[in-house]
Every structure is written in C-alpha cells, then in structure tokens.
Design an enzyme around this catalytic site. Structure first.
Site, PDB file in Angstrom:
ATOM      1  N   LEU A 285       3.537  10.635  -0.627  1.00 51.20           N
ATOM      2  CA  LEU A 285       3.605  10.552   0.830  1.00 51.20           C
ATOM      3  C   LEU A 285       4.202  11.845   1.352  1.00 51.20           C
ATOM      4  CD1 LEU A 285       5.040   7.096   2.024  1.00 51.20           C
ATOM      5  CD2 LEU A 285       2.683   7.905   2.137  1.00 51.20           C
ATOM      6  N   ASP A 286       3.755  12.282   2.529  1.00 52.53           N
ATOM      7  CA  ASP A 286       4.395  13.423   3.180  1.00 52.53           C
ATOM      8  C   ASP A 286       5.890  13.175   3.327  1.00 52.53           C
ATOM      9  OD1 ASP A 286       1.946  14.613   3.529  1.00 52.53           O
ATOM     10  OD2 ASP A 286       1.733  14.027   5.623  1.00 52.53           O
ATOM     11  N   ARG A 287       6.659  14.235   3.316  1.00 52.63           N
ATOM     12  CA  ARG A 287       8.105  14.120   3.498  1.00 52.63           C
ATOM     13  C   ARG A 287       8.438  13.442   4.824  1.00 52.63           C
ATOM     14  NH1 ARG A 287      12.604  17.023   5.559  1.00 52.63           N
ATOM     15  NH2 ARG A 287      11.210  18.434   6.677  1.00 52.63           N
TER      16      ARG A 287
END
Length: 322
Positions: free
Chosen positions: A148-150
C-alpha cells in the site's frame, strides 16, 4: 571463463527488520579498479553514500561470498557478490499502531496506519510496517504479498513463511484478490455514478506523480461508486480491477474528484515536515477477499480503521493531539 556460484554469506545481524543490500560487482575489462575500495569509492563519489560506505568497509560490515569480511584493500573481483546493511540516519517515529486483523501459521493481515510505508524504500527503512512487524511479532522471515502507498491506510497482507511467499504474491499478480477501498472526495451531483474508469497510467521512477497517457491502450481499470453524501463530501467505494501505482488517486482526480488530503493530485505539494501527521489522505483499503492458496480457506477480511474527516472534519484538519 570461471562461473561463479551464488554462495550467500553468513547471516548479517538483523537490523530493525531490514534486509541486507545485495550487490554484484560489474566487469572491469580495462582494469580501472585494482581494489574493492577503489570501485566503491568511484561508485558512490559525490553521493550521500560515500562516507557511509567507507564506514561500512572500515568497520567490517561488508560481507562477500561465504560470509568473508571484505576490506578496502581487497582485490577487486568482477562478478563477485557483496552484502551490507545501509547506514541510515534516524527516522522520526510514526506514532500510530499497527493492528493485527488475521494471523495463522502462514498468513498475516494487518491494518496499516496512514503515513507508514509498507516496506523499506528511500528514507523510510525502520519506520515501515515490515520492519516493525518483524521486530514486534518476532517474525524475521516475514515478507509482503503486496504493498500500500505510505499515505494510504488499511489492510496489507504478509507471508509468514518463506516457502509460502510465492503463493501469496501470485494471488495479487493473477488478480485473484477482490479489493475494495473507501475514499472521501468532493461531491459532484452532475457526475453520473457508478462509473468504470479505464485509462493508461504510467509512473516514472523518481517522479512523484503518475500520468495518464491519452489514446494509449488502457492498463488500469477502477469502478467508482458513491455511497454517501455529507457536508459537500462524497463517500466513495472504489474497486480496482488492476493494480497500477497511484491508480485510484489518478482515476479519482481524472473525474474531478481528487481525494481529500492528497498531496500529489491534482498538484504536487511542497515537501512537508515528515513529522506532520495532519490531514492524512482519506483513502482506506477496506476489504480483502480471496481463497487462501495454502490452506484453501475462504477469507473476507475487513479493516477496523475509519476515515476521520467523514465524522470529524475539524479533527482531521488539526491532526493528532500532541
């Protein structure tokens, strides 16, 4: 020509759950590098890694094949392998917990908070979900099945045993996981929803924003549905049918509905203080549904997190209490 076998070194000491860097030495047909130190000095000249690599070599923290400690004066060996842990500056702690949603012998699924990277990358190494979970749960072989994106919160899946890693990663590569996300964005009553958004997305390494390429064959597809309206905001269910980088953020922006708190779309914001946890991106990985490829169990896992701005816009603006 002698063929080199891949002989891994003796295990490097665990460093906050960080995997060692593995490097293969390139050919040297012109004899430019008489020693290993000469090659590494040239490779890292003018970068932040120059002093760090010198420290690693002098401290005996660079290993060669079979676990041999390598030094600056060692002869350069084209095609050889070396391993080391990066020397990283201290990172600001991300002050949000990771919640375990599911755990068995093979599989770990957690709720990742906003602002925490999934895996080490760039300046985020120790403050990542992978490093924390390896350390906190004593799972040194833990590996991610996807990322997942940060800036995105919600469900992330990890493989506990190395022998199961490929099976779980293949679930995502073959699109056998049904993923649903929730997002908050402006409400446009004139926009007809639900809508299937298809486009060609390209993301260049080192460039913050991905772009859509007009006229190119679509490689990204997302279903966008409106599930609620309040205070000028829409609450959206997003179902990605592909997994391009920033796909949902790009597709929502292309509809004129940039996700609340997005620092990249439609405009890349100036770099923020890494310890500023106000206004998290209002995007949440809500569900994962799949058949476990190892146990055959049918899973439908749901996040325990919520998007704060839906109920508490002022609190979302202000950020966590000090």
């Amino acid at each position: 020509m002698t063929r080199r076998s891949h002989i891994p070194p003796a295990p490097l000491p665990q460093q906050a759950g960080i995997d060692p860097v593995r490097m293969r030495l390139p050919p040297d047909h012109e004899g430019r590098w008489p020693t290993l130190g000469a090659y590494l000095t040239e490779r890292y000249a003018g970068t932040r890694g120059s002093e760090s690599m010198a420290r690693l070599l002098s401290g005996g923290r660079v290993l060669g094949e079979g676990g041999r400690v390598l030094r600056h004066e060692d002869p350069y060996e084209p095609g050889g392998w070396l391993w080391f842990h990066r020397d990283m500056p201290p990172e600001p702690a991300v002050p949000f917990p990771i919640r375990v949603v599911h755990r068995d012998r093979h599989l770990l699924v957690v709720d990742k908070p906003h602002f925490l990277a999934t895996t080490p990358r760039g300046t985020h190494v120790t403050e990542t979900a992978l490093a924390r979970l390896r350390r906190e749960l004593d799972l040194p072989a833990l590996s991610p099945a996807h990322r997942l994106d940060r800036m995105t919160a919600g469900l992330v899946m990890f493989s506990i045993r190395p022998e199961d890693r490929g099976a779980y990663q293949l679930l995502f590569q073959q699109r056998r996981v049904r993923k649903e996300y929730e997002a908050l964005a402006p409400h446009d009553p004139a926009l007809e929803l639900p809508r299937l958004v298809r486009s060609h997305i390209e993301k260049t390494r080192g460039v913050m924003a991905a772009v859509e390429v007009p006229g190119a064959e679509p490689n990204a597809e997302s279903l966008v549905e409106l599930t609620g309206v309040g205070d000028g905001l829409g609450r959206y269910r997003l179902t990605p049918h592909t997994g391009r980088t920033h796909q949902l953020r790009v597709h929502m922006n292309s509809l004129g509905l940039p996700i609340l708190g997005d620092p990249v779309y439609p405009v890349v914001a100036e770099a923020a203080d890494p310890a500023d946890y106000r206004r998290p991106l209002q995007l949440l990985a809500r569900t994962l549904a799949f058949t476990d490829p190892v146990t055959g169990v049918e899973h439908r896992l749901e996040t325990g997190l919520t998007l704060q701005a839906w109920e508490d816009r002022a609190g979302w603006e202000a950020g966590p209490a000090a």
